[in-house]
Design a protein around this motif. Structure first.
Motif, PDB file in Angstrom:
ATOM      1  N   GLY A  32      48.368  -9.452  -1.249  1.00 36.46           N
ATOM      2  CA  GLY A  32      48.442  -7.992  -1.224  1.00 36.46           C
ATOM      3  C   GLY A  32      47.092  -7.346  -1.032  1.00 36.46           C
ATOM      4  O   GLY A  32      46.981  -6.329  -0.359  1.00 36.46           O
ATOM      5  N   SER A  33      46.027  -7.920  -1.612  1.00 32.10           N
ATOM      6  CA  SER A  33      44.705  -7.314  -1.513  1.00 32.10           C
ATOM      7  C   SER A  33      43.626  -8.383  -1.593  1.00 32.10           C
ATOM      8  O   SER A  33      43.837  -9.462  -2.159  1.00 32.10           O
ATOM      9  CB  SER A  33      44.474  -6.302  -2.642  1.00 32.10           C
ATOM     10  N   PHE A  34      42.461  -8.065  -1.049  1.00 30.53           N
ATOM     11  CA  PHE A  34      41.302  -8.929  -1.241  1.00 30.53           C
ATOM     12  C   PHE A  34      40.060  -8.062  -1.363  1.00 30.53           C
ATOM     13  O   PHE A  34      40.042  -6.898  -0.970  1.00 30.53           O
ATOM     14  CB  PHE A  34      41.147  -9.953  -0.110  1.00 30.53           C
ATOM     15  N   ILE A  35      39.018  -8.655  -1.931  1.00 33.06           N
ATOM     16  CA  ILE A  35      37.770  -7.926  -2.110  1.00 33.06           C
ATOM     17  C   ILE A  35      36.599  -8.891  -1.964  1.00 33.06           C
ATOM     18  O   ILE A  35      36.703 -10.068  -2.341  1.00 33.06           O
ATOM     19  CB  ILE A  35      37.733  -7.238  -3.498  1.00 33.06           C
ATOM     20  N   ARG A  36      35.513  -8.411  -1.379  1.00 35.27           N
ATOM     21  CA  ARG A  36      34.292  -9.192  -1.263  1.00 35.27           C
ATOM     22  C   ARG A  36      33.440  -8.926  -2.502  1.00 35.27           C
ATOM     23  O   ARG A  36      33.181  -7.775  -2.848  1.00 35.27           O
ATOM     24  CB  ARG A  36      33.529  -8.809   0.003  1.00 35.27           C
ATOM     25  N   CYS A  37      33.019  -9.973  -3.173  1.00 33.91           N
ATOM     26  CA  CYS A  37      32.287  -9.809  -4.431  1.00 33.91           C
ATOM     27  C   CYS A  37      30.900  -9.205  -4.193  1.00 33.91           C
ATOM     28  O   CYS A  37      30.269  -9.426  -3.167  1.00 33.91           O
ATOM     29  CB  CYS A  37      32.154 -11.154  -5.137  1.00 33.91           C
ATOM     30  N   THR A  38      30.471  -8.437  -5.183  1.00 35.54           N
ATOM     31  CA  THR A  38      29.144  -7.828  -5.193  1.00 35.54           C
ATOM     32  C   THR A  38      28.357  -8.436  -6.343  1.00 35.54           C
ATOM     33  O   THR A  38      28.887  -8.594  -7.453  1.00 35.54           O
ATOM     34  CB  THR A  38      29.243  -6.303  -5.370  1.00 35.54           C
ATOM     35  N   TYR A  39      27.078  -8.769  -6.104  1.00 32.80           N
ATOM     36  CA  TYR A  39      26.286  -9.519  -7.084  1.00 32.80           C
ATOM     37  C   TYR A  39      25.088  -8.710  -7.571  1.00 32.80           C
ATOM     38  O   TYR A  39      24.352  -8.134  -6.764  1.00 32.80           O
ATOM     39  CB  TYR A  39      25.800 -10.830  -6.452  1.00 32.80           C
ATOM     40  N   GLY A  40      24.908  -8.693  -8.899  1.00 33.54           N
ATOM     41  CA  GLY A  40      23.741  -8.053  -9.489  1.00 33.54           C
ATOM     42  C   GLY A  40      23.974  -6.604  -9.857  1.00 33.54           C
ATOM     43  O   GLY A  40      24.675  -5.869  -9.159  1.00 33.54           O
ATOM     44  N   LYS A  41      23.376  -6.172 -10.975  1.00 38.95           N
ATOM     45  CA  LYS A  41      23.623  -4.833 -11.522  1.00 38.95           C
ATOM     46  C   LYS A  41      23.308  -3.720 -10.534  1.00 38.95           C
ATOM     47  O   LYS A  41      24.085  -2.773 -10.373  1.00 38.95           O
ATOM     48  CB  LYS A  41      22.787  -4.636 -12.797  1.00 38.95           C
ATOM     49  N   GLU A  42      22.162  -3.809  -9.882  1.00 38.10           N
ATOM     50  CA  GLU A  42      21.748  -2.731  -8.982  1.00 38.10           C
ATOM     51  C   GLU A  42      22.737  -2.562  -7.832  1.00 38.10           C
ATOM     52  O   GLU A  42      23.150  -1.439  -7.505  1.00 38.10           O
ATOM     53  CB  GLU A  42      20.348  -3.012  -8.439  1.00 38.10           C
ATOM     54  N   ALA A  43      23.121  -3.677  -7.215  1.00 40.84           N
ATOM     55  CA  ALA A  43      24.056  -3.608  -6.092  1.00 40.84           C
ATOM     56  C   ALA A  43      25.424  -3.106  -6.537  1.00 40.84           C
ATOM     57  O   ALA A  43      26.072  -2.305  -5.850  1.00 40.84           O
ATOM     58  CB  ALA A  43      24.183  -4.977  -5.432  1.00 40.84           C
ATOM     59  N   ILE A  44      25.885  -3.569  -7.702  1.00 40.98           N
ATOM     60  CA  ILE A  44      27.190  -3.138  -8.226  1.00 40.98           C
ATOM     61  C   ILE A  44      27.179  -1.646  -8.514  1.00 40.98           C
ATOM     62  O   ILE A  44      28.096  -0.903  -8.131  1.00 40.98           O
ATOM     63  CB  ILE A  44      27.551  -3.937  -9.498  1.00 40.98           C
ATOM     64  N   ASP A  45      26.133  -1.173  -9.180  1.00 42.91           N
ATOM     65  CA  ASP A  45      26.031   0.255  -9.517  1.00 42.91           C
ATOM     66  C   ASP A  45      25.972   1.116  -8.253  1.00 42.91           C
ATOM     67  O   ASP A  45      26.649   2.153  -8.165  1.00 42.91           O
ATOM     68  CB  ASP A  45      24.783   0.512 -10.365  1.00 42.91           C
ATOM     69  N   ASN A  46      25.167   0.694  -7.294  1.00 40.10           N
ATOM     70  CA  ASN A  46      25.031   1.480  -6.061  1.00 40.10           C
ATOM     71  C   ASN A  46      26.339   1.556  -5.298  1.00 40.10           C
ATOM     72  O   ASN A  46      26.721   2.623  -4.788  1.00 40.10           O
ATOM     73  CB  ASN A  46      23.938   0.878  -5.169  1.00 40.10           C
ATOM     74  N   GLN A  47      27.044   0.450  -5.223  1.00 39.63           N
ATOM     75  CA  GLN A  47      28.314   0.440  -4.503  1.00 39.63           C
ATOM     76  C   GLN A  47      29.336   1.332  -5.189  1.00 39.63           C
ATOM     77  O   GLN A  47      30.034   2.125  -4.540  1.00 39.63           O
ATOM     78  CB  GLN A  47      28.850  -0.986  -4.397  1.00 39.63           C
ATOM     79  N   LEU A  48      29.432   1.226  -6.508  1.00 38.18           N
ATOM     80  CA  LEU A  48      30.374   2.059  -7.258  1.00 38.18           C
ATOM     81  C   LEU A  48      30.032   3.533  -7.091  1.00 38.18           C
ATOM     82  O   LEU A  48      30.910   4.368  -6.820  1.00 38.18           O
ATOM     83  CB  LEU A  48      30.358   1.673  -8.740  1.00 38.18           C
TER      84      LEU A  48
END
Length: 256
Positions: free
Chosen positions: A104-120
């Motif tokens: 039904g769905s897939f997602i590409r993982c994001t690594y590291g606090k800075e990258a995760i915060d920026n993407q969100l």
């Protein structure tokens, strides 16, 4: 027409390969997301949501989500050691378009606090400005009119879910992971159980069309010639289109 779909790789041992490549279909296990290898699974995303959007979420909210991990790397030394019987297993190459339809769905993982915060932060800004809806089933984005009211609330919640399911510690970056996931909120799918590291772990079986199989990479510590022969024999008996499955050996110089 040429198929340009991405191939993703599921590292495993040969016993699991036998279970996965069944005669009627490919069957993969989707593990409950609260019981994965990284002890901070889900928590990485929850902490990011708190930092970026000042919102508290309990990890129990993800109890009904199940996922299967794939790598974009077909021949990774660390993956052989961790997930494929210290190099004597294999990496099963599958068509991402086909398998994602079964989940039904897939997602590409994001690594590291800075990258995760920026993407969100970026996604939330786009959602609140009416540019996109998050969490589409094809891994992309969808354009909408100005989001408001209930639609906006749902899209933000979905982005929280995507963030938690796709956020990982920096130390796992080598996995280059794509996750296919499925929700079992209404308990329509039968939940199975296995014991791993002394813990009872819930999982779902996900059935995938046989044509998703595109490649099998045999691990670097395997007796590759005999294994290649035996896997080809199994594919023939189980009625796979084995002429179109690229069976090859790892190029990593690793003795195990």
């Amino acid at each position: 027409m040429e198929n340009n779909s991405q191939i993703v790789y599921h590292y495993t041992d040969l016993n699991a390969l036998i279970s996965i490549l069944g005669k009627n279909c490919i069957t993969l296990r989707a593990t409950n997301c609260l019981y994965l290898n990284d002890s901070k699974e889900i928590i990485e995303g929850i902490e990011s949501i708190k930092r970026v959007d000042n919102t508290n979420i309990n990890d129990s909210a993800f109890r009904s989500y199940y996922l299967t991990s794939f790598s974009q790397q077909p021949d990774c030394l660390s993956m052989w050691g961790m997930y494929a019987a210290n190099g004597s297993g294999c990496a099963i190459g599958l068509d991402l378009d086909i398998i994602s339809k079964s989940y039904g769905s897939f997602i590409r993982c994001t690594y590291g606090k800075e990258a995760i915060d920026n993407q969100l932060r970026n996604f939330l800004n786009l959602i609140r400005n009416g540019v996109i809806s998050s969490f589409p089933t094809n891994g992309g984005s969808v354009t909408f009119k100005k989001n408001s009211g209930k639609d906006l609330e749902v899209m933000i919640t979905n982005q929280y879910i995507a963030t938690c399911l796709g956020s990982k510690n920096e130390n796992y970056r080598f996995e280059d992971e794509i996750r296919c996931f499925i929700g079992n909120h209404d308990n329509k799918k039968e939940v199975h159980f296995k014991v791993k590291n002394g813990i009872v772990v819930p999982y779902l079986n996900v059935e995938i069309p046989k044509e998703a199989l595109k490649c099998i990479v045999i691990g670097p510590t395997n007796k590759s010639e005999l294994t290649m022969q035996s896997i080809t024999h199994m594919l023939l008996i189980n009625e796979y289109d084995w002429h179109h499955v690229n069976l090859k050996t790892s190029k990593v110089p690793y003795r195990g």
